[in-house]
Design a protein around this motif. Structure first.
Motif, PDB file in Angstrom:
ATOM      1  N   MET A 161       0.944  -1.225   0.064  1.00 57.45           N
ATOM      2  CA  MET A 161       0.036  -0.079  -0.073  1.00 57.45           C
ATOM      3  C   MET A 161       0.887   1.230  -0.030  1.00 57.45           C
ATOM      4  O   MET A 161       1.683   1.379   0.709  1.00 57.45           O
ATOM      5  CB  MET A 161      -0.771  -0.026   1.241  1.00 57.45           C
ATOM      6  CG  MET A 161      -2.147   0.408   1.120  1.00 57.45           C
ATOM      7  SD  MET A 161      -3.252  -0.336   2.287  1.00 57.45           S
ATOM      8  CE  MET A 161      -4.386   0.934   2.757  1.00 57.45           C
ATOM      9  N   ILE A 182      -2.750   4.944   1.951  1.00 55.69           N
ATOM     10  CA  ILE A 182      -2.831   4.719   3.445  1.00 55.69           C
ATOM     11  C   ILE A 182      -3.713   5.954   3.825  1.00 55.69           C
ATOM     12  O   ILE A 182      -4.719   5.962   4.738  1.00 55.69           O
ATOM     13  CB  ILE A 182      -1.396   4.574   4.123  1.00 55.69           C
ATOM     14  CG1 ILE A 182      -0.770   3.337   3.479  1.00 55.69           C
ATOM     15  CG2 ILE A 182      -1.591   4.926   5.488  1.00 55.69           C
ATOM     16  CD1 ILE A 182       0.679   2.955   4.126  1.00 55.69           C
ATOM     17  N   SER A 202      -7.417   5.744   3.207  1.00 52.90           N
ATOM     18  CA  SER A 202      -8.004   4.651   4.067  1.00 52.90           C
ATOM     19  C   SER A 202      -8.200   5.251   5.549  1.00 52.90           C
ATOM     20  O   SER A 202      -9.280   5.245   5.886  1.00 52.90           O
ATOM     21  CB  SER A 202      -7.042   3.412   4.126  1.00 52.90           C
ATOM     22  OG  SER A 202      -6.301   3.806   4.852  1.00 52.90           O
ATOM     23  N   GLN A 235       4.702   6.449   8.967  1.00 52.04           N
ATOM     24  CA  GLN A 235       4.893   4.929   8.940  1.00 52.04           C
ATOM     25  C   GLN A 235       5.999   4.796   9.922  1.00 52.04           C
ATOM     26  O   GLN A 235       7.095   5.028   9.480  1.00 52.04           O
ATOM     27  CB  GLN A 235       5.131   4.487   7.684  1.00 52.04           C
ATOM     28  CG  GLN A 235       5.455   3.054   7.289  1.00 52.04           C
ATOM     29  CD  GLN A 235       4.401   2.149   7.405  1.00 52.04           C
ATOM     30  OE1 GLN A 235       3.433   2.054   6.621  1.00 52.04           O
ATOM     31  NE2 GLN A 235       4.468   1.168   8.418  1.00 52.04           N
ATOM     32  N   ASP A 265      -2.036   3.326  15.000  1.00 54.70           N
ATOM     33  CA  ASP A 265      -2.737   2.180  14.314  1.00 54.70           C
ATOM     34  C   ASP A 265      -1.735   0.871  14.460  1.00 54.70           C
ATOM     35  O   ASP A 265      -0.602   0.792  13.820  1.00 54.70           O
ATOM     36  CB  ASP A 265      -2.747   2.246  12.722  1.00 54.70           C
ATOM     37  CG  ASP A 265      -3.667   1.556  12.107  1.00 54.70           C
ATOM     38  OD1 ASP A 265      -3.418   0.328  12.352  1.00 54.70           O
ATOM     39  OD2 ASP A 265      -4.267   1.829  10.861  1.00 54.70           O
ATOM     40  N   GLU A 320      -1.973  -2.204  13.656  1.00 58.42           N
ATOM     41  CA  GLU A 320      -1.712  -3.265  12.609  1.00 58.42           C
ATOM     42  C   GLU A 320      -0.925  -2.731  11.403  1.00 58.42           C
ATOM     43  O   GLU A 320      -0.212  -3.701  11.143  1.00 58.42           O
ATOM     44  CB  GLU A 320      -3.227  -3.289  12.063  1.00 58.42           C
ATOM     45  CG  GLU A 320      -4.063  -4.324  12.866  1.00 58.42           C
ATOM     46  CD  GLU A 320      -5.429  -4.228  12.534  1.00 58.42           C
ATOM     47  OE1 GLU A 320      -5.714  -4.203  11.326  1.00 58.42           O
ATOM     48  OE2 GLU A 320      -6.462  -4.365  13.466  1.00 58.42           O
ATOM     49  N   ARG A 321      -1.008  -1.497  11.133  1.00 58.35           N
ATOM     50  CA  ARG A 321      -0.206  -1.194   9.898  1.00 58.35           C
ATOM     51  C   ARG A 321       1.065  -0.075  10.429  1.00 58.35           C
ATOM     52  O   ARG A 321       1.686   0.487   9.611  1.00 58.35           O
ATOM     53  CB  ARG A 321      -1.204  -0.275   8.967  1.00 58.35           C
ATOM     54  CG  ARG A 321      -2.051  -1.100   8.187  1.00 58.35           C
ATOM     55  CD  ARG A 321      -3.041  -0.061   7.573  1.00 58.35           C
ATOM     56  NE  ARG A 321      -3.792   0.771   7.971  1.00 58.35           N
ATOM     57  CZ  ARG A 321      -4.831   1.661   7.435  1.00 58.35           C
ATOM     58  NH1 ARG A 321      -4.606   1.741   6.274  1.00 58.35           N
ATOM     59  NH2 ARG A 321      -5.571   2.541   8.239  1.00 58.35           N
ATOM     60  N   ASN A 322       1.127  -0.180  11.619  1.00 59.52           N
ATOM     61  CA  ASN A 322       2.470   0.670  12.245  1.00 59.52           C
ATOM     62  C   ASN A 322       2.341   2.110  11.905  1.00 59.52           C
ATOM     63  O   ASN A 322       3.287   2.666  11.277  1.00 59.52           O
ATOM     64  CB  ASN A 322       3.588   0.047  11.849  1.00 59.52           C
ATOM     65  CG  ASN A 322       4.229  -1.008  12.732  1.00 59.52           C
ATOM     66  OD1 ASN A 322       3.973  -0.835  14.032  1.00 59.52           O
ATOM     67  ND2 ASN A 322       4.554  -2.067  12.221  1.00 59.52           N
ATOM     68  N   LEU A 323       1.059   2.684  11.836  1.00 60.15           N
ATOM     69  CA  LEU A 323       1.143   4.149  11.652  1.00 60.15           C
ATOM     70  C   LEU A 323       0.996   5.038  12.969  1.00 60.15           C
ATOM     71  O   LEU A 323       0.229   4.610  13.945  1.00 60.15           O
ATOM     72  CB  LEU A 323      -0.296   4.373  10.904  1.00 60.15           C
ATOM     73  CG  LEU A 323      -0.288   3.550   9.568  1.00 60.15           C
ATOM     74  CD1 LEU A 323      -1.536   3.776   8.625  1.00 60.15           C
ATOM     75  CD2 LEU A 323       0.902   3.957   8.332  1.00 60.15           C
TER      76      LEU A 323
END
Lengths: 120, 215
Positions: free
Chosen positions: A1, A6, A9, B29, B181, B183-186
């Motif tokens: 992604m 991102i 989303s 990220q 976040d 799950e996505r490491n945000l």
């Protein structure tokens, strides 16, 4: 992604998908949530859309009305939770994207012609 | 846990909080990072944890770097950075560090390279005032005086002048984390951070003046 996907989303969680199609020149009624003494209620605000700004979650409209002889303009972020509802009351005919010239007009001159080719 | 994390700036957007206010946020990220070295008082004279971030192809790194990474059985990582910690025994080699060590509402310092502006003039670089643009004035963006005359006969060191601006390491301090976040490491950080999207960032718990954090 990728980065853009991102960010999209993240925005998608708060983007409203039930917004009506609004054009510049339309007369709309916006329900604004306001908190008064711990109680929440929805206050209607009615006026002409004189400007629109697109931009995903940042989408906004500028609504102008004359209140007690004084011009009032409010900018609403369409996807904001404070905007409880939006209803298009009348489709207006406008030949430009920003109707700032309405600010310099008073009385009958501020009227816009109604157009009937767009559904409400 | 006071170790920071490395990450990539993805871009900015805005979200709405519970009260309905629009909050400008930067999406980062953050990680996953790997602990590549644990420095202790006995071995190195100070306590720190080195973490690595940014997986690359093995051929992109030279052999000394790959050898260093192989000690912690980490993949080939582009960026290494160390953070001072009070108790390095909490960390072990190869341990993964993710965004979930932060919580919403926490204050962080974000460091990164600012956007380079090339050779910038006085107004842009040092916020000098400009001269009059009209009425016969020819002094539009000139610096004015750079000092006295024959005495001292030179310009004092440190005189603010035109020159390279940006592209240097800067820290934006005490930004609050809006959302994590796992799950996505945000990380969603309120406000703006140095650099353009894609820039490498270091996110560490905020240093508060007068308060020893994690030392």
């Amino acid at each position: 992604m990728n980065a853009e996907a991102i960010i999209r989303s993240i925005e998608a969680e708060q983007i409203k998908d039930d917004l009506p199609q609004i054009y510049v020149g339309d007369t709309v009624r916006v329900g604004v949530r306001i908190v008064e003494g711990g109680k929440e209620r929805v206050q209607p605000y009615e006026g002409t859309v004189i400007a629109m700004r697109n931009g995903g979650i940042n989408e906004s409209i500028t609504v102008r009305k004359i209140f007690q002889g004084v011009g009032v303009e409010r900018v609403f972020l369409l996807h904001a939770p404070r905007v409880a509802s939006i209803k298009v009351l009348r489709r207006g005919k406008a030949r430009r994207a920003k109707l700032y010239y309405l600010r310099d007009r008073v009385g009958k001159a501020t009227r816009l012609k109604q157009r009937f080719d767009r559904p409400l | 846990m006071s170790v920071g994390i490395l990450g990539t700036k993805l871009g900015m957007t805005q979200i709405f909080d519970e009260a309905g206010n629009a909050v400008p946020v930067t999406v980062v990220q953050a990680g996953p990072c790997v602990v590549t070295q644990v420095k202790t008082e006995q071995t190195d004279g100070y306590a720190a944890v080195q973490i690595g971030y940014g997986e690359v192809a093995e051929k992109a790194l030279n052999r000394p770097k790959l050898g260093h990474l192989s000690k912690s059985s980490a993949p080939a990582l582009r960026h290494l950075r160390e953070y001072r910690v009070s108790n390095p025994s909490e960390f072990e080699l190869g341990q993964s560090i993710t965004a979930d060590q932060f919580a919403a509402g926490e204050l962080v310092d974000v460091s990164g390279k600012s956007i380079g502006r090339g050779f910038a003039g006085y107004q842009k670089r040092h916020n000098f005032k400009r001269g009059p643009m009209a009425h016969g004035s020819k002094n539009h963006r000139l610096p004015g005086s750079t000092g006295a005359g024959t005495t001292p006969g030179r310009v004092y060191p440190g005189k603010r002048m035109a020159g390279r601006m940006g592209d240097e390491r800067v820290t934006t301090r005490k930004l609050s984390i809006v959302r994590v976040d796992d799950e996505r490491n945000l990380l969603l950080i309120k406000g703006c951070v140095p650099g353009k999207p894609g820039a490498l960032l270091s996110i560490a718990p905020a240093t508060i003046v007068g308060q020893q954090v994690g030392r």
